[in-house]
Design an enzyme around this catalytic site. Structure first.
Site, PDB file in Angstrom:
ATOM      1  N   ARG A 173       0.853  -1.188   0.000  1.00  0.00           N
ATOM      2  CA  ARG A 173       0.000   0.000   0.000  1.00  0.00           C
ATOM      3  C   ARG A 173       0.892   1.243   0.000  1.00  0.00           C
ATOM      4  O   ARG A 173       1.918   1.277   0.661  1.00  0.00           O
ATOM      5  CB  ARG A 173      -0.881   0.031   1.256  1.00  0.00           C
ATOM      6  CG  ARG A 173      -1.897  -1.080   1.344  1.00  0.00           C
ATOM      7  CD  ARG A 173      -2.872  -0.803   2.503  1.00  0.00           C
ATOM      8  NE  ARG A 173      -2.193  -0.447   3.740  1.00  0.00           N
ATOM      9  CZ  ARG A 173      -1.812  -1.304   4.668  1.00  0.00           C
ATOM     10  NH1 ARG A 173      -2.055  -2.576   4.515  1.00  0.00           N
ATOM     11  NH2 ARG A 173      -1.209  -0.894   5.769  1.00  0.00           N
TER      12      ARG A 173
ATOM     13  N   HIS B   5     -10.893  -2.237  11.424  1.00  0.00           N
ATOM     14  CA  HIS B   5      -9.798  -3.127  11.028  1.00  0.00           C
ATOM     15  C   HIS B   5      -9.668  -4.206  12.104  1.00  0.00           C
ATOM     16  O   HIS B   5      -8.768  -4.171  12.938  1.00  0.00           O
ATOM     17  CB  HIS B   5      -8.515  -2.285  10.912  1.00  0.00           C
ATOM     18  CG  HIS B   5      -7.361  -3.007  10.332  1.00  0.00           C
ATOM     19  ND1 HIS B   5      -6.053  -2.681  10.650  1.00  0.00           N
ATOM     20  CD2 HIS B   5      -7.270  -4.014   9.438  1.00  0.00           C
ATOM     21  CE1 HIS B   5      -5.228  -3.460   9.994  1.00  0.00           C
ATOM     22  NE2 HIS B   5      -5.935  -4.278   9.251  1.00  0.00           N
TER      23      HIS B   5
ATOM     24  N   ASP C  38      -9.638  -9.791   9.179  1.00  0.00           N
ATOM     25  CA  ASP C  38      -9.076  -8.477   8.865  1.00  0.00           C
ATOM     26  C   ASP C  38     -10.040  -7.317   9.064  1.00  0.00           C
ATOM     27  O   ASP C  38      -9.634  -6.268   9.535  1.00  0.00           O
ATOM     28  CB  ASP C  38      -8.576  -8.473   7.418  1.00  0.00           C
ATOM     29  CG  ASP C  38      -7.677  -7.288   7.109  1.00  0.00           C
ATOM     30  OD1 ASP C  38      -6.853  -6.925   7.968  1.00  0.00           O
ATOM     31  OD2 ASP C  38      -7.797  -6.726   6.011  1.00  0.00           O
TER      32      ASP C  38
ATOM     33  N   ASN D 137      -3.252 -15.086  12.714  1.00  0.00           N
ATOM     34  CA  ASN D 137      -2.903 -16.166  13.640  1.00  0.00           C
ATOM     35  C   ASN D 137      -3.942 -16.307  14.746  1.00  0.00           C
ATOM     36  O   ASN D 137      -4.309 -17.420  15.141  1.00  0.00           O
ATOM     37  CB  ASN D 137      -1.529 -15.913  14.265  1.00  0.00           C
ATOM     38  CG  ASN D 137      -0.393 -16.177  13.286  1.00  0.00           C
ATOM     39  OD1 ASN D 137      -0.606 -16.734  12.218  1.00  0.00           O
ATOM     40  ND2 ASN D 137       0.812 -15.755  13.644  1.00  0.00           N
TER      41      ASN D 137
ATOM     42  N   GLY E  12      -0.859 -20.828  19.958  1.00  0.00           N
ATOM     43  CA  GLY E  12      -1.960 -21.593  20.559  1.00  0.00           C
ATOM     44  C   GLY E  12      -2.105 -21.380  22.047  1.00  0.00           C
ATOM     45  O   GLY E  12      -3.189 -21.596  22.612  1.00  0.00           O
ATOM     46  N   GLN E  13      -1.014 -20.937  22.699  1.00  0.00           N
ATOM     47  CA  GLN E  13      -1.097 -20.690  24.143  1.00  0.00           C
ATOM     48  C   GLN E  13      -1.932 -19.450  24.466  1.00  0.00           C
ATOM     49  O   GLN E  13      -2.327 -19.248  25.618  1.00  0.00           O
ATOM     50  CB  GLN E  13       0.313 -20.530  24.734  1.00  0.00           C
ATOM     51  CG  GLN E  13       1.255 -21.679  24.446  1.00  0.00           C
ATOM     52  CD  GLN E  13       0.765 -23.019  24.976  1.00  0.00           C
ATOM     53  OE1 GLN E  13      -0.185 -23.087  25.764  1.00  0.00           O
ATOM     54  NE2 GLN E  13       1.394 -24.098  24.533  1.00  0.00           N
ATOM     55  N   ASN E  14      -2.228 -18.640  23.457  1.00  0.00           N
ATOM     56  CA  ASN E  14      -3.042 -17.449  23.715  1.00  0.00           C
ATOM     57  C   ASN E  14      -4.445 -17.808  24.171  1.00  0.00           C
ATOM     58  O   ASN E  14      -5.154 -16.964  24.727  1.00  0.00           O
ATOM     59  CB  ASN E  14      -3.104 -16.567  22.457  1.00  0.00           C
ATOM     60  CG  ASN E  14      -1.757 -15.949  22.121  1.00  0.00           C
ATOM     61  OD1 ASN E  14      -0.852 -15.919  22.952  1.00  0.00           O
ATOM     62  ND2 ASN E  14      -1.605 -15.472  20.899  1.00  0.00           N
TER      63      ASN E  14
ATOM     64  N   LYS F 128      -9.437  -2.422   1.570  1.00  0.00           N
ATOM     65  CA  LYS F 128      -9.212  -1.310   2.495  1.00  0.00           C
ATOM     66  C   LYS F 128      -9.936  -0.035   2.049  1.00  0.00           C
ATOM     67  O   LYS F 128     -10.455   0.719   2.869  1.00  0.00           O
ATOM     68  CB  LYS F 128      -7.719  -1.023   2.628  1.00  0.00           C
ATOM     69  CG  LYS F 128      -6.857  -2.220   2.991  1.00  0.00           C
ATOM     70  CD  LYS F 128      -7.158  -2.806   4.351  1.00  0.00           C
ATOM     71  CE  LYS F 128      -6.066  -3.790   4.761  1.00  0.00           C
ATOM     72  NZ  LYS F 128      -6.344  -4.501   6.004  1.00  0.00           N
TER      73      LYS F 128
ATOM     74  N   LYS G  73      -3.151 -10.866  13.618  1.00  0.00           N
ATOM     75  CA  LYS G  73      -4.607 -10.970  13.460  1.00  0.00           C
ATOM     76  C   LYS G  73      -5.004 -12.321  12.881  1.00  0.00           C
ATOM     77  O   LYS G  73      -5.879 -13.000  13.402  1.00  0.00           O
ATOM     78  CB  LYS G  73      -5.147  -9.854  12.554  1.00  0.00           C
ATOM     79  CG  LYS G  73      -5.264  -8.499  13.181  1.00  0.00           C
ATOM     80  CD  LYS G  73      -6.168  -7.558  12.397  1.00  0.00           C
ATOM     81  CE  LYS G  73      -5.915  -7.526  10.923  1.00  0.00           C
ATOM     82  NZ  LYS G  73      -4.544  -7.079  10.562  1.00  0.00           N
TER      83      LYS G  73
ATOM     84  N   TYR H 108      -1.007  -3.737  -6.980  1.00  0.00           N
ATOM     85  CA  TYR H 108      -0.904  -4.448  -5.702  1.00  0.00           C
ATOM     86  C   TYR H 108      -2.229  -4.449  -4.946  1.00  0.00           C
ATOM     87  O   TYR H 108      -2.985  -3.479  -4.976  1.00  0.00           O
ATOM     88  CB  TYR H 108       0.194  -3.819  -4.826  1.00  0.00           C
ATOM     89  CG  TYR H 108       0.156  -4.365  -3.423  1.00  0.00           C
ATOM     90  CD1 TYR H 108       0.668  -5.627  -3.143  1.00  0.00           C
ATOM     91  CD2 TYR H 108      -0.462  -3.667  -2.400  1.00  0.00           C
ATOM     92  CE1 TYR H 108       0.586  -6.165  -1.871  1.00  0.00           C
ATOM     93  CE2 TYR H 108      -0.552  -4.195  -1.121  1.00  0.00           C
ATOM     94  CZ  TYR H 108      -0.029  -5.446  -0.864  1.00  0.00           C
ATOM     95  OH  TYR H 108      -0.129  -5.977   0.403  1.00  0.00           O
ATOM     96  N   GLY H 109      -2.479  -5.512  -4.192  1.00  0.00           N
ATOM     97  CA  GLY H 109      -3.720  -5.769  -3.483  1.00  0.00           C
ATOM     98  C   GLY H 109      -4.512  -4.600  -2.960  1.00  0.00           C
ATOM     99  O   GLY H 109      -5.573  -4.254  -3.486  1.00  0.00           O
ATOM    100  N   GLY H 110      -4.026  -3.955  -1.897  1.00  0.00           N
ATOM    101  CA  GLY H 110      -4.787  -2.892  -1.259  1.00  0.00           C
ATOM    102  C   GLY H 110      -5.000  -1.674  -2.126  1.00  0.00           C
ATOM    103  O   GLY H 110      -5.899  -0.868  -1.892  1.00  0.00           O
TER     104      GLY H 110
ATOM    105  N   ARG I 176       1.976 -12.302  -0.085  1.00  0.00           N
ATOM    106  CA  ARG I 176       0.611 -12.590   0.358  1.00  0.00           C
ATOM    107  C   ARG I 176       0.071 -13.886  -0.218  1.00  0.00           C
ATOM    108  O   ARG I 176       0.487 -14.363  -1.261  1.00  0.00           O
ATOM    109  CB  ARG I 176      -0.310 -11.447  -0.095  1.00  0.00           C
ATOM    110  CG  ARG I 176       0.041 -10.078   0.481  1.00  0.00           C
ATOM    111  CD  ARG I 176      -0.432  -9.935   1.892  1.00  0.00           C
ATOM    112  NE  ARG I 176      -0.043  -8.659   2.477  1.00  0.00           N
ATOM    113  CZ  ARG I 176      -0.751  -8.060   3.445  1.00  0.00           C
ATOM    114  NH1 ARG I 176      -1.843  -8.602   3.919  1.00  0.00           N
ATOM    115  NH2 ARG I 176      -0.323  -6.911   3.954  1.00  0.00           N
TER     116      ARG I 176
ATOM    117  N   SER J 208      -1.344  -4.222  11.158  1.00  0.00           N
ATOM    118  CA  SER J 208      -0.894  -5.259  10.223  1.00  0.00           C
ATOM    119  C   SER J 208       0.335  -5.978  10.765  1.00  0.00           C
ATOM    120  O   SER J 208       1.213  -5.376  11.373  1.00  0.00           O
ATOM    121  CB  SER J 208      -0.564  -4.635   8.867  1.00  0.00           C
ATOM    122  OG  SER J 208      -1.720  -4.124   8.259  1.00  0.00           O
ATOM    123  N   ALA J 209       0.375  -7.302  10.536  1.00  0.00           N
ATOM    124  CA  ALA J 209       1.497  -8.164  10.928  1.00  0.00           C
ATOM    125  C   ALA J 209       1.679  -8.270  12.437  1.00  0.00           C
ATOM    126  O   ALA J 209       2.766  -8.531  12.926  1.00  0.00           O
ATOM    127  CB  ALA J 209       2.795  -7.712  10.260  1.00  0.00           C
ATOM    128  N   CYS J 210       0.587  -8.062  13.187  1.00  0.00           N
ATOM    129  CA  CYS J 210       0.641  -8.234  14.644  1.00  0.00           C
ATOM    130  C   CYS J 210      -0.122  -9.474  15.090  1.00  0.00           C
ATOM    131  O   CYS J 210      -0.458  -9.610  16.263  1.00  0.00           O
ATOM    132  CB  CYS J 210       0.077  -7.002  15.347  1.00  0.00           C
ATOM    133  SG  CYS J 210       1.197  -5.596  15.333  1.00  0.00           S
TER     134      CYS J 210
END
Length: 658
Positions: A120, A300, A347, A328, A566-568, A280, A326, A271-273, A441, A322-324
């Site tokens: 983006r 978001h 997302d 997962n 998975g422990q979350n 978005k 979500k 590109y995507g976005g 992606r 982003s990349a935090c």
């Protein structure tokens, strides 16, 4: 030619039949738009190579006709979202070299973009309104805010006039009818995208619900639609060399949003976005403004459900930059026996209170556009299973046997197998450098996710019990805490910070403010946005609890204090018990912390509870001071009084009680 004004009055096209010969000399009749009375643009004959233009609702005909006259495509292709259409366009892109078939996978393809078109482009993304302060707050003179960029429609008209006229010459204009959200849902919205890049058609049919049913809905009701116009900015004959069979014009990229007109104009990027305008651009920037006007929220956020061993299900929406993590979290595989997780979306969430005062949410998207690096069978086995078929991969690496590779798959890939990087170079596992782009992606249908929730397309949405905020905070911020109340929670969301990511132009590991994870996606005045959140609390409404999480705190040696993934579920277990009213908290100056021992830690080995939940006074004094400065700078006089009061109260608690 007069300056292009995207707000000008549309006119009606006349459609005629005209004979045309194909490459074999076979003569056929095709529709042609041949008479559109837009000043100074003349008459252009354009064949409709697929579909029945006359059958479209008049307002759609007008929209197409206006942009045919502007962009001058060689033909019009009315998309229907069918499998046959996808096969036809896929074959074209394979023949051109834009797509490469991944022989090891089921109906999966790889594309490599021009290296100058990989993310983006927020610096060239604008919101255009007649009144500046509908878009951005009243900040101090000379100060540049980061919560949205404004440009007047007049100034933007000059920018677009240097780009869009003739931008589709020699290319087909694809007309994509789509619904964001389940078709026919009262929570959904309709869009029509015009694009000259068939890669966008294939990706949009994954990410949105592309269907000819949209024409019936628009023709039978008064509903309007969001107008999306996209051009890669590479008219034929080409003026520069195309890299990786990816035509684009990165030096001239612009993404312009007109929330008053419900319109997006995007130029220069594939590109995507920047090109999948339902994502978005529509689902956040335009939709957030629609949501303000109509009294709901476009955010978001992931949406997931968790069910405990007793069979009690709760629904969570979570806002992470982003990349935090979500994706997962949305696809979490629980480590605790008896727990189940179902995914509704990873997302974007559209949230609206129902007549009974319950907050309900839908995922407006139909697919996942996930970050590939870091995804593997340990971090996210569900995502790996989801993208095994019917997926378009962008800027990942390819193994010699027709599989995919990216950073994070080293343990799952034969170290001796030759790999072609996203740039086309030869490479092997263990070699220096990166094989996949950090923002590479996977784009795949949500319906094939193994844990997709049975109600993920329920037109009424799912009931939200809790909202989470979180980012990458390597120091100071505890694993989890609960807001004191709705107002305090809104302040926490407004103060959200995280390390920057590869999804945008920013580089490095700097801590950046990202309020509600909406910094790049704000569609209107940030101060008004915060007030809109506060206004959601009304008598008779069941307000969800708000939590803040941080899976990324490090110890003095640079190791993660919490194992994550998975422990979350152990943290979610604590949240669910809080939603049920269990008194398992300890008040602190920043919120309600878990009572020691209230998060199940059995089987994890040594966990330093004290360090994980410690609140260093110097850190938090600096943090609240910096947060106040940020919100004062970014909102100016538009900062809601309630947020100011919450900031002051938190500062006082930290000063007196830490």
């Amino acid at each position: 030619m007069p300056p292009y004004n995207p707000l000008m009055e549309n006119k009606t096209a006349r459609v005629s039949k005209r004979r045309r010969c194909d490459s074999m000399g076979t003569e056929s009749l095709v529709e042609e738009i041949d008479d559109v009375t837009l000043p100074g643009l003349g008459i252009v004959h354009v064949p409709v190579v697929k579909g029945d233009f006359n059958a479209l609702p008049l307002k759609v005909q007008e929209f197409i006709a206006e942009h045919v006259k502007l962009c001058r495509p060689k033909g019009i292709y009315l998309c229907d979202g069918s499998e046959e259409e996808a096969e036809e366009l896929t074959e074209k892109l394979l023949n051109r070299g834009t797509l490469v078939k991944l022989d090891k996978m089921d109906n999966c393809y790889l594309c490599r973009t021009d290296p100058a078109d990989v993310a983006r482009v927020e610096s060239q993304t604008f919101i255009c309104t007649d009144e500046k302060y509908k878009t951005v707050p009243h900040v101090a003179e000379g100060f540049k805010g980061i919560m949205g960029q404004w440009k007047s429609p007049e100034d933007m008209a000059d920018v677009l006039d240097s780009r869009f006229p003739g931008s589709m010459k020699g290319r087909v204009m694809y007309v994509i009818p789509f619904s964001m959200g389940p078709i026919g849902s009262p929570l959904s919205k309709i869009g029509v995208e015009l694009t000259d890049f068939n890669y966008v058609v294939l990706s949009m049919r994954i990410m949105a619900r592309v269907s000819t049913k949209i024409w019936d809905m628009l023709g039978n009701t008064d509903s309007d639609f969001v107008k999306c116009v996209h051009s890669i900015g590479a008219p034929r004959p080409l003026q520069k060399k195309v890299i990786n069979h990816w035509p684009c014009n990165p030096g001239k990229i612009i993404v312009a949003h007109y929330p008053d007109e419900r319109k997006v104009m995007s130029y220069g990027s594939g590109y995507g976005g920047n090109s999948l305008l339902g994502k978005k651009c529509f689902a956040l920037r335009i939709a957030s403004r629609i949501a303000k006007d109509e009294g709901w929220l476009a955010e978001h956020m992931l949406i997931m459900s968790v069910t405990n061993p007793a069979g009690q299900e709760k629904f969570i929406a979570a806002a992470f930059p982003s990349a935090c993590g979500k994706t997962n979290m949305a696809m979490l595989t629980p480590s605790l026996p008896g727990w189940k997780v179902k995914c509704i979306g990873d997302d974007i969430a559209w949230l609206r209170f129902d007549k009974d005062g319950r907050l309900r949410a839908i995922n407006p998207e139909a697919g996942f556009f996930g970050v590939a690096p870091g995804t593997n069978n340990k971090t996210n086995p569900v995502a790996m299973a989801t993208c095994e078929k019917n997926t378009i991969f962008t800027n990942v690496a390819m193994t010699e046997d027709g599989g995919v590779f990216w950073e994070g798959l080293e343990k799952e890939t034969d170290r001796n197998i030759p790999i072609t990087t996203w740039r086309g170079d030869k490479w092997k596992v263990g070699q220096e450098g990166k094989a996949a782009h950090p923002n590479s992606r996977f784009c795949c249908p949500a319906s094939q996710c193994p844990i997709i929730h049975p109600a993920w397309e329920d037109p009424e949405g799912v009931p939200i019990d809790a909202i989470l905020f979180g980012g990458r905070r390597p120091a100071g911020v505890p694993l989890v805490f609960e807001a004191f109340n709705w107002e305090h929670g809104v302040m926490l969301g407004a103060s959200l910070k995280s390390e920057s990511t590869a999804a945008a132009e920013h580089t490095g590991k700097t801590i950046m403010h990202d309020p509600m994870a909406m910094r790049p996606f704000m569609g209107y005045n940030f101060g008004d946005y915060l007030q809109h959140w506060l206004d959601m609390k009304q008598p008779g409404r069941q307000m969800p609890k708000i939590f803040h999480v941080n899976w990324f705190r490090l110890n003095e040696h640079g190791d993660f204090l919490w194992p994550g993934f998975g422990q979350n579920i152990r943290v979610i277990d604590w949240m669910c018990r809080r939603m049920d009213g269990e008194n398992i908290v300890e008040p602190s100056p920043i919120g309600l912390l878990p009572e020691e021992g209230s998060i199940p830690l059995q089987g994890l080995g040594p966990i330093d509870w004290e360090e994980m939940f410690s609140l260093p006074k110097d850190y938090w004094m600096e943090d609240i001071k910096e947060s106040k400065q940020f919100l004062h700078d970014q909102c100016g006089c538009d900062l809601p009084d309630v947020i100011e009061q919450q900031l002051n109260a938190q500062q006082e608690r930290i000063s007196e009680n830490l």
